[in-house]
Motif scaffolding. Sequence first.
Motif, PDB file in Angstrom:
ATOM      1  N   VAL A   1     -30.005  83.283  11.650  1.00  0.00           N
ATOM      2  CA  VAL A   1     -29.089  82.601  11.141  1.00  0.00           C
ATOM      3  C   VAL A   1     -27.650  83.193  11.369  1.00  0.00           C
ATOM      4  O   VAL A   1     -26.758  82.405  11.471  1.00  0.00           O
ATOM      5  CB  VAL A   1     -29.148  82.592   9.474  1.00  0.00           C
ATOM      6  N   THR A   2     -27.472  84.503  11.771  1.00  0.00           N
ATOM      7  CA  THR A   2     -26.171  84.864  12.289  1.00  0.00           C
ATOM      8  C   THR A   2     -25.941  84.024  13.513  1.00  0.00           C
ATOM      9  O   THR A   2     -24.708  83.931  13.831  1.00  0.00           O
ATOM     10  CB  THR A   2     -26.197  86.381  12.578  1.00  0.00           C
ATOM     11  N   ALA A   3     -26.894  83.654  14.330  1.00  0.00           N
ATOM     12  CA  ALA A   3     -26.351  82.980  15.656  1.00  0.00           C
ATOM     13  C   ALA A   3     -25.661  81.578  15.195  1.00  0.00           C
ATOM     14  O   ALA A   3     -24.878  81.111  15.911  1.00  0.00           O
ATOM     15  CB  ALA A   3     -27.835  82.705  16.302  1.00  0.00           C
ATOM     16  N   LEU A   4     -26.363  80.985  14.071  1.00  0.00           N
ATOM     17  CA  LEU A   4     -25.844  79.935  13.624  1.00  0.00           C
ATOM     18  C   LEU A   4     -24.100  80.093  13.226  1.00  0.00           C
ATOM     19  O   LEU A   4     -23.384  79.327  13.422  1.00  0.00           O
ATOM     20  CB  LEU A   4     -26.658  79.183  12.328  1.00  0.00           C
ATOM     21  N   LEU A   5     -24.403  81.063  12.487  1.00  0.00           N
ATOM     22  CA  LEU A   5     -22.725  81.363  11.780  1.00  0.00           C
ATOM     23  C   LEU A   5     -21.922  81.573  13.075  1.00  0.00           C
ATOM     24  O   LEU A   5     -20.559  81.318  12.729  1.00  0.00           O
ATOM     25  CB  LEU A   5     -22.762  82.776  10.584  1.00  0.00           C
ATOM     26  N   ARG A   6     -22.383  82.243  14.028  1.00  0.00           N
ATOM     27  CA  ARG A   6     -21.417  82.715  15.234  1.00  0.00           C
ATOM     28  C   ARG A   6     -20.955  81.343  15.829  1.00  0.00           C
ATOM     29  O   ARG A   6     -19.642  81.282  16.259  1.00  0.00           O
ATOM     30  CB  ARG A   6     -22.264  83.636  16.173  1.00  0.00           C
ATOM     31  N   VAL A   7     -21.946  80.577  16.017  1.00  0.00           N
ATOM     32  CA  VAL A   7     -21.338  79.227  16.563  1.00  0.00           C
ATOM     33  C   VAL A   7     -20.488  78.490  15.395  1.00  0.00           C
ATOM     34  O   VAL A   7     -19.514  77.862  16.216  1.00  0.00           O
ATOM     35  CB  VAL A   7     -22.596  78.084  17.002  1.00  0.00           C
ATOM     36  N   LEU A   8     -20.729  78.616  14.410  1.00  0.00           N
ATOM     37  CA  LEU A   8     -19.721  77.882  13.715  1.00  0.00           C
ATOM     38  C   LEU A   8     -18.273  78.403  13.735  1.00  0.00           C
ATOM     39  O   LEU A   8     -17.307  77.862  13.744  1.00  0.00           O
ATOM     40  CB  LEU A   8     -20.062  78.070  12.148  1.00  0.00           C
ATOM     41  N   ALA A   9     -18.292  79.839  13.793  1.00  0.00           N
ATOM     42  CA  ALA A   9     -17.025  80.593  13.977  1.00  0.00           C
ATOM     43  C   ALA A   9     -16.268  80.316  15.354  1.00  0.00           C
ATOM     44  O   ALA A   9     -14.997  79.856  15.389  1.00  0.00           O
ATOM     45  CB  ALA A   9     -16.993  82.027  13.749  1.00  0.00           C
ATOM     46  N   ASP A  10     -17.145  80.221  16.251  1.00  0.00           N
ATOM     47  CA  ASP A  10     -16.537  79.986  17.829  1.00  0.00           C
ATOM     48  C   ASP A  10     -16.283  78.748  18.059  1.00  0.00           C
ATOM     49  O   ASP A  10     -15.184  78.647  18.803  1.00  0.00           O
ATOM     50  CB  ASP A  10     -17.613  80.689  18.839  1.00  0.00           C
ATOM     51  N   GLU A  11     -16.997  77.884  17.740  1.00  0.00           N
ATOM     52  CA  GLU A  11     -16.880  76.353  18.194  1.00  0.00           C
ATOM     53  C   GLU A  11     -16.194  75.402  17.146  1.00  0.00           C
ATOM     54  O   GLU A  11     -15.607  74.497  17.403  1.00  0.00           O
ATOM     55  CB  GLU A  11     -18.065  75.833  18.322  1.00  0.00           C
ATOM     56  N   TYR A  12     -16.117  75.875  15.838  1.00  0.00           N
ATOM     57  CA  TYR A  12     -15.825  74.842  14.866  1.00  0.00           C
ATOM     58  C   TYR A  12     -14.730  75.317  13.801  1.00  0.00           C
ATOM     59  O   TYR A  12     -14.390  75.066  12.893  1.00  0.00           O
ATOM     60  CB  TYR A  12     -17.015  74.206  14.079  1.00  0.00           C
ATOM     61  N   ASP A  13     -14.083  76.772  14.314  1.00  0.00           N
ATOM     62  CA  ASP A  13     -13.590  77.463  13.329  1.00  0.00           C
ATOM     63  C   ASP A  13     -14.041  77.638  11.729  1.00  0.00           C
ATOM     64  O   ASP A  13     -13.410  77.843  10.883  1.00  0.00           O
ATOM     65  CB  ASP A  13     -12.163  76.722  13.051  1.00  0.00           C
ATOM     66  N   GLY A  14     -15.240  77.882  11.726  1.00  0.00           N
ATOM     67  CA  GLY A  14     -15.959  78.348  10.591  1.00  0.00           C
ATOM     68  C   GLY A  14     -16.683  77.086   9.883  1.00  0.00           C
ATOM     69  O   GLY A  14     -16.336  75.853  10.065  1.00  0.00           O
ATOM     70  N   ALA A  15     -17.481  77.648   8.772  1.00  0.00           N
ATOM     71  CA  ALA A  15     -18.512  76.330   8.287  1.00  0.00           C
ATOM     72  C   ALA A  15     -17.407  75.435   7.366  1.00  0.00           C
ATOM     73  O   ALA A  15     -17.779  74.418   7.537  1.00  0.00           O
ATOM     74  CB  ALA A  15     -19.232  77.215   7.170  1.00  0.00           C
ATOM     75  N   ARG A  16     -16.215  75.980   6.661  1.00  0.00           N
ATOM     76  CA  ARG A  16     -15.712  74.908   6.064  1.00  0.00           C
ATOM     77  C   ARG A  16     -15.065  73.851   7.013  1.00  0.00           C
ATOM     78  O   ARG A  16     -14.998  72.781   6.594  1.00  0.00           O
ATOM     79  CB  ARG A  16     -14.560  75.792   5.237  1.00  0.00           C
TER      80      ARG A  16
END
Length: 241
Positions: free
Chosen positions: A204-219
């Motif tokens: 799940v850390t891999a998922l969170l990293r992609v959210l941060a790097d490619e989308y500027d976070g989950a929100r």
Amino acid sequence: MTTSAPLRRLPVGATYNLRDVGGYPIGGAARTRWGRLFRSDAARFTADTDLAGLGLRTVIDLRDDVEVVALPTGLDAVVPTVVRRPLDPRALLGTLDDGSSDPLGELYVALIRERGPRLAEIVSDLAAPGALPALVHCAAGKDRTGVVIALVLSAIGVPDDVVATDYALTAEYLTAEFFASVHAESGATDSADETLRGARPESVTALLRVLADEYDGARAYLVGHGVPDEAIDRLHAALTD
């Protein structure tokens, strides 16, 4: 369900992995509220269970048609709103790298990249006025449910390490008996492959990293896929003590 202290895992129905996501830090002294959002595997619930004590107003079922037919939960008889939002990870399994050291992490990243509109729809369901308390479940409460809960917790400000720890708790509860029963009853994608049965925080850390790097976070990811800012604010308020 009333207890002297909140319980993380709830002994309700024939579940292995029904958990409350309350008590997690958000910022300062704030924490997620107990008794508002639950995650679970699928199970048969009957009138003699204490499910009613959870006060559920919404259930979001992430399973596909085959799984639902194979294992009807009975939740529609005791919960006002039961919504089907199949995430269909089966089609993504063939895109994973056979030599990957973290196939689950790859699957979760693929879900983020390929199922954005559906994931946004699910979070919008949870953010709707009066939707909580709510339960999100799939077959094992691990992969599809794990992605949804990680998105929600991250979007309202729960730190990444806490989100990963919540996800990894699944490994404590999904026994060999569980996987045997799921395979026999539903053929669920969550647990059909031996290599996909784990629940390591790295996935799940891999998922969170992609959210941060490619989308500027989950929100920002959710807003970019159509969830209004005010809906996320409403969900934050509803889930925060």
